[in-house]
Scaffold this motif. Structure first.
Motif: not given
Length: 577
Positions: A58-81
């Motif tokens: 939580s509380g990560r800084e906003t950085m609109k100039h960056l592209k986000a590569i999201c690499f996640l396990r497809p768990t219910k918890e991760n989908v909610e996040h």
């Protein structure tokens, strides 16, 4: 058939597919480990990935100039996040990669959360496992059963992990399993069902000889995880602990801050790559050679008498610094291993263990175990493992004296919960449970003679007599001698030729001794490639914890270990660490 390369290619493709520009790699706890096993941070930085974050932070800084590569396990918890993230995006665009199958309801939830239309791509990249080395993978499941049956979550995770390995290696195998193991059969059936369900994903180019997935059960060989080890990688895991290529040295006497945690990766450490399967004596000699080379390097760099010398030093400084770190790391690790070997009388202990595993003289074995139990230097862990090996080896012997050995443990101050591990091991992997003739007790005189001479061949010393049961199983499989009655196929397809590609999975955890055996088979069997996986990679402490959990002894055992993170850390800390 290289699991490190398979995962590495997926990670590389994620980064490349997101295009040019500065990127952040957004992961969960498990995928962070998956990536760190195959890529160093410096390598990823070279690919324009300048930030590494956790999706649950939580509380990560906003950085609109960056592209986000999201690499996640497809768990219910991760989908909610992820849905929460997309409703209030901190980065300019999002490229979503899931390490396994993701269901349509989850995709729908993500699409509905993408109010700002920042998602550019959604893909499944099947890297849902930890690539330990090119031929070894783990799922990092500390325990997978209860009372001889699958824990539901562990079964699901094991199925997902194996399917990811098959898809990443592009293999659609014939499946065989250990007939004596209900857990192996159930896992094999579920995997077969899922392959049929996802037939289009497994529609790879057919080979003349199809690959084989062989599912075994740790209960068939409870001896291998109990033994002290003498190759570098296995020793580190046995005596210190090795998890996700990281070694915690914080408990070592006089350790400096920068060496409290070090990385041992064959991908990024040339010395470790060359020495991970060598025995302890050879490691000592090679450490001495490494030190000599480094000292000569230091002396040559001290002679900075001209601008040319200074320029050469600056150009070589990164390599010099890397060598300095390598020397410090390995000298520290080998020094700690040497201290533990001496302080805990491990040479004497290991000799007794090897005789228990490989010889059959009951009278001599009992005397040797009693002698070591009387040795004040021997730790609780090593006492437990010797008595456990004796109990397994001479379970049905008419002069069995497990009771007397347990009384000796009591006199040495070993607690009741820890003594119960010995009887739990019989319940876990005793003769009534095993499907194999682990100790050769049902062999004919001719086969015993063959086994004896086979055992003598290539044995360097008394500390390396033992060969894992897995080696014999694989040898029979490659030669086409593995009996269908003991290792049946799932489905109607049967392999008529000798297999050339084998993926082996050990329910209940593999060991580094078995990884070493597979490494040697890959070297000596032309045209055959073998990959070994397991629910985890065990050392003796983690194996005993699994046995306790599986047989219902876990609560008592864990009560003493609740203050420490590692298995048995509290239970054995005073006498072992």
């Amino acid at each position: 058939m290289n699991v490190i390369l398979a995962v590495k290619q997926y990670v590389t493709k994620m980064i490349v597919d997101s295009g040019q520009g500065m990127k952040v790699l957004l992961m969960d706890k498990e995928t962070t480990g998956v990536v760190s096993m195959v890529y160093s941070q410096s390598e990823v930085l070279q690919k324009e990935v300048y930030l590494f974050e956790r999706i649950d932070t939580s509380g990560r800084e906003t950085m609109k100039h960056l592209k986000a590569i999201c690499f996640l396990r497809p768990t219910k918890e991760n989908v909610e996040h992820l849905c929460s993230e997309l409703k209030n995006p901190k980065y300019g665009t999002y490229y979503l990669y899931f390490s396994n199958f993701i269901g349509k309801p989850s995709i729908r939830a993500i699409a509905e959360a993408d109010d700002h239309e920042v998602v550019r791509e959604v893909q499944e990249f099947y890297s849902d496992y930890f690539a330990v080395s090119p031929h070894v993978f783990s799922l990092n499941l500390p325990s997978c059963s209860r009372g001889g049956s699958w824990d539901g979550e562990a079964l699901d995770r094991s199925c997902q992990g194996i399917l990811a390995v098959l898809l990443s290696l592009k293999k659609c195998p014939l499946i065989r399993y250990q007939q004596s193991s209900e857990m192996a059969r159930r896992l094999a059936e579920i995997i077969k069902h899922k392959i049929n369900e996802e037939a289009s994903l497994f529609d790879f180019r057919r080979t003349d000889v199809p690959p084989v997935l062989l599912i075994l059960d740790r209960r068939d060989d409870p001896v291998t995880p109990l033994l002290n080890q003498w190759t570098y990688q296995a020793m580190v895991h046995e005596l210190i602990g090795l998890r996700n290529n990281r070694v915690d040295l914080s408990r070592c006497p006089g350790i400096t801050k920068e060496l409290q945690e070090v990385v041992l990766s064959a991908e990024h450490d040339e010395f470790y790559q060359r020495n991970m399967y060598l025995n302890f004596g050879e490691i000592g000699q090679n450490i001495k050679t490494l030190m000599t080379e480094f000292q000569q390097n230091v002396k040559s760099n001290q002679r900075l008498e001209s601008i040319t010398d200074m320029k050469a030093f600056v150009e070589n400084y990164p390599q010099f610094k890397k060598m300095s770190g390598t020397v410090s790391k390995h000298v520290t690790i080998v020094g700690e291993l040497s201290r533990l070997v001496q302080d805990k009388s491990l040479l004497d202990v290991s000799e007794v263990e090897q005789d228990l595993a490989c010889q059959s003289d009951h009278s001599s074995a009992l005397q040797n175990v009693r002698r070591q139990l009387a040795n004040e230097n021997v730790s609780e862990l090593d006492m437990i493992r010797m008595v456990s090996l004796y109990a397994l080896r001479y379970e049905k012997h008419s002069s069995n004296d497990v009771g007397g050995l347990l009384n000796m443990l009591s006199r040495r101050g070993v607690s009741e919960p820890l003594k119960k591990v010995v009887t739990a091991l019989i319940q876990y992997g005793g003769r009534n449970v095993r499907g194999s003739d682990l100790f050769g007790q049902n062999k004919t005189p001719l086969s015993l003679t063959r086994r004896f001479f086979k055992g003598l061949k290539g044995v360097e010393n008394i500390y390396t007599q033992h060969t894992p049961l897995l080696s014999e199983t694989l040898d029979n499989l490659v030669k086409g001698k593995l009996k269908d009655t003991q290792f049946p196929y799932i489905g109607s397809s049967v392999l008529r030729d000798r297999p050339q590609e084998i993926i082996l999975f050990m329910v209940g955890g593999a060991t580094y001794e078995e990884a070493y055996a597979v490494y040697n088979l890959n070297k000596t069997l032309p045209g055959v490639k073998i990959v070994l996986g397991g629910t985890t990679i065990h050392n003796c402490k983690s194996f005993l914890e699994e046995v306790s959990h599986s047989t219902g002894q876990g609560s008592a055992t864990r009560a003493r270990a609740s203050s420490g993170g590692a298995h048995y850390r509290s239970s054995f800390s005073s006498s072992f660490f």
